[in-house]
Structure formats: structure tokens, C-alpha cells
Design an enzyme around this catalytic site. Structure first.
Site, PDB file in Angstrom:
ATOM      1  N   ASP A  60       0.725  -1.269  -0.448  1.00 49.95           N
ATOM      2  CA  ASP A  60       0.028  -0.119  -0.315  1.00 49.95           C
ATOM      3  C   ASP A  60       0.778   1.602  -0.345  1.00 49.95           C
ATOM      4  O   ASP A  60       2.027   1.359   0.340  1.00 49.95           O
ATOM      5  CB  ASP A  60      -1.007  -0.421   0.839  1.00 49.95           C
ATOM      6  CG  ASP A  60      -2.428   0.614   0.913  1.00 49.95           C
ATOM      7  OD1 ASP A  60      -2.760   1.055  -0.226  1.00 49.95           O
ATOM      8  OD2 ASP A  60      -2.814   0.706   1.720  1.00 49.95           O
ATOM      9  N   HIS A  91     -10.108  -1.680  -7.718  1.00 49.02           N
ATOM     10  CA  HIS A  91      -9.901  -0.713  -7.000  1.00 49.02           C
ATOM     11  C   HIS A  91      -9.166   0.355  -7.653  1.00 49.02           C
ATOM     12  O   HIS A  91      -9.146   1.339  -7.112  1.00 49.02           O
ATOM     13  CB  HIS A  91      -9.792  -1.635  -5.161  1.00 49.02           C
ATOM     14  CG  HIS A  91      -8.803  -0.580  -4.496  1.00 49.02           C
ATOM     15  ND1 HIS A  91     -10.521   0.261  -3.476  1.00 49.02           N
ATOM     16  CD2 HIS A  91      -7.981  -0.185  -3.826  1.00 49.02           C
ATOM     17  CE1 HIS A  91      -9.807   1.515  -2.925  1.00 49.02           C
ATOM     18  NE2 HIS A  91      -8.964   0.806  -2.763  1.00 49.02           N
TER      19      HIS A  91
HETATM   20 FE1  N7H Z   1      -7.109   1.621  -1.743  1.00 44.51          FE
HETATM   21  N1  N7H Z   1      -6.306  -2.863  -0.869  1.00 44.51           N
HETATM   22  O1  N7H Z   1      -5.329  -3.291  -0.013  1.00 44.51           O
HETATM   23  O2  N7H Z   1      -6.871  -3.265  -1.542  1.00 44.51           O
HETATM   24  N2  N7H Z   1      -5.739   0.433  -1.580  1.00 44.51           N
HETATM   25  N3  N7H Z   1      -7.570   0.483   0.177  1.00 44.51           N
HETATM   26  N4  N7H Z   1      -8.618   3.202  -0.260  1.00 44.51           N
HETATM   27  N5  N7H Z   1      -6.910   3.318  -2.729  1.00 44.51           N
HETATM   28  C1  N7H Z   1      -4.582   1.013  -3.127  1.00 44.51           C
HETATM   29  O3  N7H Z   1      -1.922   1.986  -5.157  1.00 44.51           O
HETATM   30  C2  N7H Z   1      -7.082  -0.984   0.424  1.00 44.51           C
HETATM   31  C3  N7H Z   1      -9.554   2.627   0.944  1.00 44.51           C
HETATM   32  C4  N7H Z   1      -7.599   4.543  -2.756  1.00 44.51           C
HETATM   33  O4  N7H Z   1      -3.670   6.075  -7.256  1.00 44.51           O
HETATM   34  C5  N7H Z   1      -3.800   0.215  -2.576  1.00 44.51           C
HETATM   35  O5  N7H Z   1      -0.724   2.684  -3.156  1.00 44.51           O
HETATM   36  C6  N7H Z   1      -7.685  -1.299   1.667  1.00 44.51           C
HETATM   37  C7  N7H Z   1     -10.735   3.872   0.897  1.00 44.51           C
HETATM   38  C8  N7H Z   1      -6.906   5.368  -3.717  1.00 44.51           C
HETATM   39  O6  N7H Z   1      -3.977   4.480  -8.721  1.00 44.51           O
HETATM   40  C9  N7H Z   1      -4.688  -1.253  -2.221  1.00 44.51           C
HETATM   41  C10 N7H Z   1      -8.404  -0.301   1.883  1.00 44.51           C
HETATM   42  C11 N7H Z   1     -10.810   4.881  -0.184  1.00 44.51           C
HETATM   43  C12 N7H Z   1      -5.908   3.899  -3.841  1.00 44.51           C
HETATM   44  C13 N7H Z   1      -6.267  -0.545  -1.523  1.00 44.51           C
HETATM   45  C14 N7H Z   1      -8.615   0.317   1.268  1.00 44.51           C
HETATM   46  C15 N7H Z   1      -9.357   4.417  -0.820  1.00 44.51           C
HETATM   47  C16 N7H Z   1      -5.904   3.393  -3.302  1.00 44.51           C
HETATM   48  C17 N7H Z   1      -3.202   0.254  -3.844  1.00 44.51           C
HETATM   49  C18 N7H Z   1      -9.337  -0.649   3.410  1.00 44.51           C
HETATM   50  C19 N7H Z   1     -11.235   5.812  -0.828  1.00 44.51           C
HETATM   51  C20 N7H Z   1      -4.881   4.780  -5.698  1.00 44.51           C
HETATM   52  C21 N7H Z   1      -1.271   0.982  -3.535  1.00 44.51           C
HETATM   53  C22 N7H Z   1      -9.052  -1.110   4.257  1.00 44.51           C
HETATM   54  C23 N7H Z   1     -12.041   6.054  -0.491  1.00 44.51           C
HETATM   55  C24 N7H Z   1      -5.167   4.374  -6.475  1.00 44.51           C
HETATM   56  C25 N7H Z   1      -1.037   1.963  -3.931  1.00 44.51           C
HETATM   57  C26 N7H Z   1      -4.013   4.987  -7.107  1.00 44.51           C
HETATM   58  C27 N7H Z   1      -5.015   2.099  -3.662  1.00 44.51           C
HETATM   59  C28 N7H Z   1      -6.443  -1.856  -0.930  1.00 44.51           C
HETATM   60  C29 N7H Z   1      -9.402   1.740   1.358  1.00 44.51           C
HETATM   61  C30 N7H Z   1      -8.584   5.184  -2.290  1.00 44.51           C
HETATM   62  C31 N7H Z   1      -3.881  -2.152  -2.533  1.00 44.51           C
HETATM   63  C32 N7H Z   1      -6.904  -2.925   1.955  1.00 44.51           C
HETATM   64  C33 N7H Z   1     -11.506   3.868   1.953  1.00 44.51           C
HETATM   65  C34 N7H Z   1      -7.550   6.798  -4.001  1.00 44.51           C
END
Ligand code: N7H
Length: 508
Positions: free
Chosen positions: A231, A371
Site C-alpha cells: 500500500d 479498486h
Molecule cells: Fe485503497 N487494498 O488492499 O486493496 N488501496 N484500500 N482506499 N486506495 C490502494 O496504489 C485498500 C480505501 C484509494 O492512485 C492500494 O498505493 C484497503 C478507501 C486510492 O492509483 C491498495 C482498504 C479509499 C488509492 C488498497 C482501502 C481508498 C488506493 C494500492 C480498506 C477511498 C490509489 C496501493 C481496508 C475512499 C489509487 C497504492 C491510485 C490504493 C487497498 C481503503 C482509496 C492495496 C484494504 C476507503 C485513491
């Protein structure tokens, strides 16, 4: 682990950073302490923070005052250990005076956090909810209706299945503020909290309502969230702070910081400048259940083993492999070398080379519902990104809860709570966190009609979620996900004021 320019310089002197820092005495502005390790983690695949010199130079070009901005806002998902202490204010006048004498001297600025030699033993930030501002008789309208309403009133907009699963303290409006402690050990966070509580006991002006401890995961999982995916790779580069890496979104400071260039709301009180809205969510992750779903539903193609098919399904749900490699660049198998390279692992747009719009019919390399594609559609909305999307946030959360035990893994059932203490900073919750959750992740027709929910965070009030495009061999095959692998335990919206506002508006 990357060497920072600070440690590189030390290695040149034949010292390791740890030796040097533990031998130095650091003035945190409150008391003298010895640091023995950075507060922050720096996994290879995440963009490093700028050096203090680079950050100061960038800030001076835009007139950004990094010493006035609380340290947590711009640094992203780099905390090693963190303690969130949610409180209610029971005596406003005494609280304001204690804020000035006890809390303010310990508040950590951005400048302090990026410079390891200036880091305190424990970094401290503070933020207030709308009811906290009310309790302090701060009546200015901050210009954000989601903040004014509070998250409890917003639960339906977020598609939470009611608030029965919420931590009881979040189900209401009684939380007035949060103290955020960050350090390299939880013991240090706790001892700083104890010191503050002892000092505040004299004023009897604050009561504890709830606390949550978070920690970067151990060993090779450092920087990975509980499902196992790396992440904190893709946070926007904020102008006046960072230089962007390839593929990183570049945002004006006002998309994250109130009152700076790019903040679209013009009616804020002047004291709110350089503050930021903090959306906090406690998101429980059902890890054994998620793994069982992957095991039961492998993508079946001639070239993949069953395990590889399960791994591919998980990667397509997220849009990245566990290593951080984007599926758009590595569509069939993980590429850990790509994942570990911050100059390459974010360098894609979903469009073909040279194109400014992604093909609206092709999701063979990455599902539209993945996601990271839902939450940052890049060329799906056309490039340059800034003209189509001002919905960026700086994600600053941290995992909480223990590792999955052998018995949980075996039974495919979560027995002990774990998840993500989600923190998102932005200058506008309506166009930031709330927008991403409500209008993109929860919307089965974004970014194209019928693509389905974000399979990670998309919420359908607890009802089954149809997700399309996950199977690259048949993109019209929908998969119905019966279980929410992420369960909202609620949260609150806060405002993290500038340090000068804390010293004036919030203190007496
Ligand atoms: Fe997410 N996951 O494990 O799947 N997220 N996220 N997120 N997220 C990202 O690219 C995860 C949550 C965003 O710029 C990665 O840095 C989990 C909320 C955004 O291309 C992974 C949870 C919200 C991005 C996860 C969670 C977001 C992002 C890849 C909750 C907003 C960047 C790592 C438990 C409402 C997208 C990375 C981009 C990336 C996960 C929550 C948003 C692995 C497990 C609630 C904007």
C-alpha cells in the site's frame, strides 16, 4: 529498505543511521530525548519523502509554510506505529489553556517529520470534529457540509449497512477530537499519551472516549495492508512539497490544504488556512474470508495453475499484485521487480502509449472495477488528469490488529478484528473521501455503465455486490460477491488546523 539522503551521508562517515541517531540528543521543542530509529517506514516500492532541503526549496517556490502544517497531512502511509486517541471536551476554557501549555509544544510539523534529525521521540498531531469546534465555541463555517454533518449522519451516503457494526463511540456526535501519536514503538506512543493525560488531569477538561492502535505489519509485510498488498504507492505529489515520480498525480496544494492555491472554496475563515480535513474510518478486513473467496474462484486459463488463477483474481480486484506491480503493466503474473521500483510501478494511465483516453471497451489488462482504477481512473476520464479529476486525497492510514493466526487461516473465519485505520486528507471531504467512496467505488456504473462495484471497498448496504470484468477470459461474466470483505466500523470527520491556528484560535 531504502537509504535516505540522511543515512547515505552517515554511511559515508562509516556510521549507520541508527547508531548516529541513538547517539544524538534531539530537542523536540518540549523536552530533550534520544531518538534511536525513524518514526517512519520507507519500503522500497513507496516513493520516499523529499529531503528537508528539497521540501524547503519546493515550498518556497509556492510560499508554502511547512513548519505551520501539521506533520501527518502530507507524509502518507509511512507511520511505523500509531495511536489514535479520541476524546470529548468537558471544559472548553480549561481545554484551550491546556492545549496551549501541554499539547501545542508537542505538536509536530511537516518540517520536523521529514528531517530525521529533528524528529521528536513521538510525533503528535491533533484534529477536531464539528462538534469539537462547537464545544470550543468556534462558530466559523469551514465550508464543508460533510464535515459539518459529521460521519454518523453521513453513514447512509457511504452505503454503510446501517451503523450496527460501528464502534459505539463513533455512532453519534460525541467525539470532539483526536490526538494522533506516531513513533517507532507503541510503548513510546503510550508513554506520551500518559504524560499528556497526567498533565490534563489537573484541568479535568478532557475525557477519553476511544483509542485504536495501529502498526506497520512485520518483516517482509512492512508497508502491506492485511490482505497482503503493498500500500501507499500511489499518493498524489503535492506541489510545494514533492517532486512527482512517473505516473504520480500532481495536485496543487489547495486540493489537500485549505486556503492554498487550488482550494475551490473561497468562503473559509482565514485562520483555517493550511489546515486539512481528515476523514477517519476504522475498516475491518475479513482476511481469511477474502482468501477463501480467491481460493474458491480462481481465474481459469490454460496457462495458469489454480493458485496462480486465485492470485490473478485478487490482483485484478485490487489493480495491483501483492508486490505492488500494476496489473495493467503485468497482466498475468506478478512482477516483483516492477513492484519494487517506484520509478516504474505507478507509470501507467490505462490508455495505450500516446493516447489520452483509455479504450472504454478493453479491460483485459485491468478491470474497470479494480479498486485502484475506481478510485483513480487516470485516462478513463481523459488526460491530463487534473482537468478531469480534482478528487485526490493523501492517504495516511495504518493497519491495525494482529496477524492472521494459523487457526483463523484454517477455519477461513476471522476471530480477532484486524483492518485498516483509514486516514484520508483533503481540502474538501465532499469532493475527496466521500466522493471516492460514494460516486466512484459504490457506483456500479462508474466509470462505464454496468462495470459493477469496487470489489474491495465498494459498499451496497450489506447486500451482494456484482462486479464485472474480473475474468480476463470473459469480460462480460459478472461475479457476485456475497460477503463484504471490508466492514465499516465507522469513523468521524475532523479538521486538522495549522499550528498557528492552534496557537491562536484554539488556545487561550
Ligand atoms: Fe485503497 N487494498 O488492499 O486493496 N488501496 N484500500 N482506499 N486506495 C490502494 O496504489 C485498500 C480505501 C484509494 O492512485 C492500494 O498505493 C484497503 C478507501 C486510492 O492509483 C491498495 C482498504 C479509499 C488509492 C488498497 C482501502 C481508498 C488506493 C494500492 C480498506 C477511498 C490509489 C496501493 C481496508 C475512499 C489509487 C497504492 C491510485 C490504493 C487497498 C481503503 C482509496 C492495496 C484494504 C476507503 C485513491
Amino acid at each position: 529498505m531504502k537509504s535516505t539522503s540522511f543515512s547515505v551521508a552517515l554511511f559515508g562517515l562509516g556510521l549507520c543511521a541508527t547508531q548516529f541517531v541513538s547517539a544524538s540528543v534531539i530537542d523536540d521543542g518540549h523536552s530533550l530525548h534520544r531518538r534511536d530509529a525513524s518514526i517512519l517506514i520507507d519500503p522500497d516500492a513507496q516513493p520516499s519523502l523529499p529531503s528537508i532541503g528539497a521540501a524547503t526549496a519546493a515550498a518556497s517556490t509556492l510560499g508554502l509554510n511547512l513548519t505551520n502544517i501539521q506533520g501527518d497531512i502530507l507524509i502518507g502511509m509511512k507511520k511505523n506505529k500509531e495511536l489514535f486517541f479520541f476524546f470529548g471536551i468537558t471544559n472548553a476554557a480549561k481545554f484551550k489553556s491546556a492545549l496551549k501549555s501541554v499539547i501545542l509544544p508537542r505538536i509536530t510539523s511537516t518540517t520536523q517529520l521529514v528531517d530525521v534529525s529533528k524528529q521528536p521521540q513521538t510525533a503528535l498531531n491533533i484534529a477536531f470534529s464539528q462538534t469539537g469546534l462547537n464545544a470550543l465555541n468556534i462558530t466559523d463555517d469551514l465550508g464543508d457540509t460533510a464535515f459539518t454533518q459529521g460521519q454518523f449522519a453521513n453513514a447512509a451516503n457511504l452505503n454503510d449497512p446501517g451503523t450496527a457494526n460501528w464502534v459505539p463511540q463513533f455512532a453519534g456526535t460525541s467525539i470532539h477530537g483526536v490526538l494522533l501519536f506516531a513513533s517507532d514503538t507503541l510503548a513510546k506512543c503510550e508513554s506520551d499519551l500518559t504524560a499528556i493525560q497526567l498533565a490534563l488531569a489537573k484541568c479535568a477538561c478532557v475525557k477519553e472516549l476511544y483509542r485504536l492502535e495501529g502498526a506497520a505489519r512485520p518483516g517482509s509485510q512492512q508497508g502491506h495492508e492485511h490482505f497482503g498488498f503493498l500500500d501507499g504507492i500511489s499518493n498524489p505529489a503535492v506541489q510545494g512539497f514533492q517532486t512527482p515520480l512517473p505516473g504520480q498525480a500532481v495536485v496543487p496544494p489547495g486540493e489537500i490544504l485549505v486556503g492554498e492555491t487550488g482550494d475551490t472554496v473561497t468562503t473559509r475563515p482565514t485562520w483555517a488556512k493550511d489546515g486539512s480535513f481528515l476523514a477517519f474510518r476504522q475498516l475491518k478486513q475479513l482476511v481469511p474470508e477474502f482468501n477463501k473467496f480467491l481460493t474458491d474462484n480462481p481465474i481459469r486459463t490454460a496457462n495458469l495453475t489454480r493458485q496462480q488463477g486465485s492470485d490473478l483474481l485478487g490482483a485484478r480486484m485490487v489493480g495491483r499484485w501483492k508486490s505492488g506491480a500494476p496489473v495493467f503493466l503485468s497482466p498475468t503474473v506478478d512482477n516483483p521487480k516492477l513492484g519494487a521500483d517506484p520509478s516504474k510501478n505507478n507509470d501507467f494511465t490505462y490508455a495505450a502509449p500516446g493516447e489520452t483516453v483509455a479504450d472504454p471497451t478493453d479491460q483485459t489488462k485491468c478491470p474497470f472495477s479494480a479498486h485502484i482504477r475506481k478510485t483513480r481512473p487516470r485516462a478513463d476520464l481523459g488526460l491530463p488528469e487534473s482537468s478531469s479529476s480534482n478528487h485526490h486525497i493523501v492517504r495516511g492510514g495504518i493497519p491495525y490488529g494482529p496477524e492472521v493466526s494459523a487457526s483463523e487461516a484454517k477455519s477461513n473465519k476471522t476471530k480477532t478484528e484486524r483492518g485498516l485505520a483509514f486516514v484520508g486528507y483533503q481540502s474538501n471531504i465532499l469532493t475527496g473521501f466521500q466522493f471516492l467512496q460514494r460516486f466512484w467505488a459504490n457506483n456500479p456504473n462508474f466509470v462505464h455503465g454496468g462495470v459493477g462495484f469496487d470489489p474491495i471497498i465498494g459498499a451496497n448496504k450489506g447486500a451482494p455486490r456484482i462486479v464485472n470484468g474480473l475474468d480476463p477470459t470473459n469480460s462480460t461474466r459478472g461475479i457476485t460477491i456475497m460477503t463484504d470483505f471490508i466492514v465499516s466500523r465507522g469513523g468521524e470527520y475532523f479538521f486538522s488546523p495549522s499550528i498557528s491556528a492552534l496557537a491562536t484560535k484554539f488556545s487561550t
